[in-house]
Motif scaffolding. Structure first.
Motif, PDB file in Angstrom:
ATOM      1  N   SER A  31      -0.359  -0.108   6.336  1.00 28.10           N
ATOM      2  CA  SER A  31      -1.378  -1.094   6.557  1.00 28.10           C
ATOM      3  C   SER A  31      -1.166  -1.959   7.928  1.00 28.10           C
ATOM      4  O   SER A  31      -2.189  -2.447   8.510  1.00 28.10           O
ATOM      5  CB  SER A  31      -1.682  -2.053   5.368  1.00 28.10           C
TER       6      SER A  31
ATOM      7  N   THR B 261      -3.469   5.842  -0.762  1.00 24.04           N
ATOM      8  CA  THR B 261      -3.927   4.994   0.339  1.00 24.04           C
ATOM      9  C   THR B 261      -3.434   5.841   1.648  1.00 24.04           C
ATOM     10  O   THR B 261      -2.840   6.820   1.571  1.00 24.04           O
ATOM     11  CB  THR B 261      -2.779   3.828   0.107  1.00 24.04           C
TER      12      THR B 261
ATOM     13  N   ASP C  63       0.885  -1.009  -0.071  1.00 24.24           N
ATOM     14  CA  ASP C  63      -0.180  -0.124  -0.087  1.00 24.24           C
ATOM     15  C   ASP C  63       1.042   1.120  -0.065  1.00 24.24           C
ATOM     16  O   ASP C  63       0.549   2.308  -0.440  1.00 24.24           O
ATOM     17  CB  ASP C  63      -0.996  -0.030   1.202  1.00 24.24           C
ATOM     18  N   GLN C  64       1.885   1.119   0.840  1.00 26.69           N
ATOM     19  CA  GLN C  64       2.854   2.393   0.838  1.00 26.69           C
ATOM     20  C   GLN C  64       3.715   2.568  -0.623  1.00 26.69           C
ATOM     21  O   GLN C  64       4.112   3.565  -1.073  1.00 26.69           O
ATOM     22  CB  GLN C  64       3.891   2.380   1.756  1.00 26.69           C
TER      23      GLN C  64
ATOM     24  N   TYR D 115     -12.232  -3.002   1.659  1.00 22.17           N
ATOM     25  CA  TYR D 115     -10.883  -2.552   2.009  1.00 22.17           C
ATOM     26  C   TYR D 115      -9.836  -3.942   1.570  1.00 22.17           C
ATOM     27  O   TYR D 115     -10.280  -4.854   1.112  1.00 22.17           O
ATOM     28  CB  TYR D 115     -10.683  -2.524   3.590  1.00 22.17           C
TER      29      TYR D 115
ATOM     30  N   GLY E  82     -13.450   6.886  -3.862  1.00 23.08           N
ATOM     31  CA  GLY E  82     -12.918   6.087  -2.319  1.00 23.08           C
ATOM     32  C   GLY E  82     -14.068   6.203  -1.193  1.00 23.08           C
ATOM     33  O   GLY E  82     -15.086   6.298  -1.525  1.00 23.08           O
TER      34      GLY E  82
ATOM     35  N   ILE F   9      -8.531   2.531  -0.466  1.00 21.23           N
ATOM     36  CA  ILE F   9      -7.643   2.832  -1.427  1.00 21.23           C
ATOM     37  C   ILE F   9      -8.502   3.679  -2.538  1.00 21.23           C
ATOM     38  O   ILE F   9      -9.734   3.541  -2.626  1.00 21.23           O
ATOM     39  CB  ILE F   9      -7.052   1.644  -2.203  1.00 21.23           C
TER      40      ILE F   9
ATOM     41  N   LYS G  49      -8.316   0.344   5.547  1.00 24.65           N
ATOM     42  CA  LYS G  49      -7.302   0.102   4.598  1.00 24.65           C
ATOM     43  C   LYS G  49      -7.941   0.410   3.242  1.00 24.65           C
ATOM     44  O   LYS G  49      -8.032  -0.453   2.403  1.00 24.65           O
ATOM     45  CB  LYS G  49      -6.789  -1.265   4.618  1.00 24.65           C
TER      46      LYS G  49
ATOM     47  N   GLU H 124     -15.855   2.920  -2.076  1.00 26.97           N
ATOM     48  CA  GLU H 124     -14.788   3.368  -3.167  1.00 26.97           C
ATOM     49  C   GLU H 124     -14.954   2.017  -4.279  1.00 26.97           C
ATOM     50  O   GLU H 124     -15.811   1.031  -4.278  1.00 26.97           O
ATOM     51  CB  GLU H 124     -13.432   2.669  -2.509  1.00 26.97           C
TER      52      GLU H 124
ATOM     53  N   ASN I 245       1.194   4.083  -2.984  1.00 26.16           N
ATOM     54  CA  ASN I 245       0.849   5.463  -2.720  1.00 26.16           C
ATOM     55  C   ASN I 245       1.785   6.591  -3.617  1.00 26.16           C
ATOM     56  O   ASN I 245       1.528   7.641  -3.275  1.00 26.16           O
ATOM     57  CB  ASN I 245       0.916   5.564  -1.283  1.00 26.16           C
TER      58      ASN I 245
ATOM     59  N   TRP J 183      -3.382  -5.826   2.739  1.00 24.69           N
ATOM     60  CA  TRP J 183      -2.151  -5.846   1.931  1.00 24.69           C
ATOM     61  C   TRP J 183      -1.135  -6.727   2.472  1.00 24.69           C
ATOM     62  O   TRP J 183       0.046  -7.292   1.711  1.00 24.69           O
ATOM     63  CB  TRP J 183      -1.437  -4.435   1.981  1.00 24.69           C
TER      64      TRP J 183
END
Length: 272
Positions: free
Chosen positions: A100, A95, A84-85, A138, A116, A110, A108, A120, A88, A141
């Motif tokens: 996460s 995110t 997720d990072q 969600y 979103g 996105i 969590k 989302e 991003n 991850w």
């Protein structure tokens, strides 16, 4: 045939009719019994046929939508520890700033292109199989260690709905996992601040030219840090410690270069 081509052909037909009308008005009209039967004018001619065709399975690089592909090296060498990072950092993908493994699963979320929140519309898949939670939407991850990723395909915007439906109004993220190599064995480990440890190992247990069986295990853990300033802490405000364990046994069958079949049995255990 796209709308631009049709528009050009429509204008060409109008010009032809105008030219014909001018030409006919400049010729004197003389009719007699010997004249041949009148010829149908251009306005009475049958319209030109227009054929429209559509197809599925277009290559990602040939799609006329905003796309991004991250390779295995891009993912593995990224300083971020969770997918997720990593995602991003892609323009148009949002995110939570908190990784996460430090937030409640329902947080969590996105977003892509403004879609979103609680409704989302971003579809996340692993090898073409959706992994969004069916109720909250969600994504967990931690089920996908970054070492297992071959590439990440990102399609932003509503153009993805033509292939994947209304759950992809914001876009699609497809995570493609790497296939095992014959007689492969690998291991990795890392250590960071706050007693953060990440380790993984795997091996190909059996392999032929078109059939492979492989196993992988991994663990990620951290003591975390306390998000609450010291003057406001109580018995319930503790450090954001977490761990995530994954184990997987998979069999892959590739009868030819255009076909790939697999069966996976996976176990996932986590605490946040």
């Amino acid at each position: 045939m796209n709308s631009h081509v049709f528009g050009r052909r429509a204008r060409s037909l109008s010009l032809l009719l105008a030219t014909t009308a001018i030409a006919l008005s400049s010729v004197p009209f003389c009719a007699s019994a010997a004249d041949p039967a009148p010829v149908a004018s251009a306005a009475e001619a049958p319209p030109e046929s227009i054929i429209v065709s559509a197809s599925r399975g277009t290559k990602l690089e040939d799609m006329d939508v905003s796309t991004t592909v991250m390779t295995h090296d891009d993912v593995v060498h990224a300083p971020e520890e969770t997918l997720d990072q990593i995602l991003n950092k892609i323009p148009g993908v949002v995110t939570p700033m908190v990784p996460s493994n430090e937030i409640h699963p329902t947080g969590k979320m996105i977003q892509m292109r403004g879609f979103g929140g609680s409704d989302e519309r971003v579809l996340v898949m692993v090898d073409g199989i959706p992994i969004n939670d069916p109720y909250y939407r969600y994504v967990n991850w931690d089920k996908v260690p970054k070492d297992s990723v071959e590439r990440i395909e990102v399609i932003r915007g509503g153009g993805a709905t033509t292939l994947w439906g209304n759950m992809a109004m914001g876009g699609v993220i497809n995570i493609v996992t790497r296939d095992p190599k014959a007689n492969e064995a690998h291991a990795s480990a890392g250590y960071g601040s706050d007693n953060t440890v990440r380790s993984s190992a795997g091996a190909t247990l059996y392999s032929t030219s078109n059939f492979k069986v492989a196993a992988d295990v991994g663990r990620a853990s951290t003591d975390g840090y306390n998000l609450t300033p010291s003057q406001y802490r109580d018995a319930h405000t503790v450090a954001t410690s977490s761990y995530s364990d994954n184990a997987e046994l998979a069999a892959y069958l590739t009868p030819d270069s255009s076909s790939r079949y697999y069966v996976k049995a996976a176990v996932h255990d986590m605490r946040e």
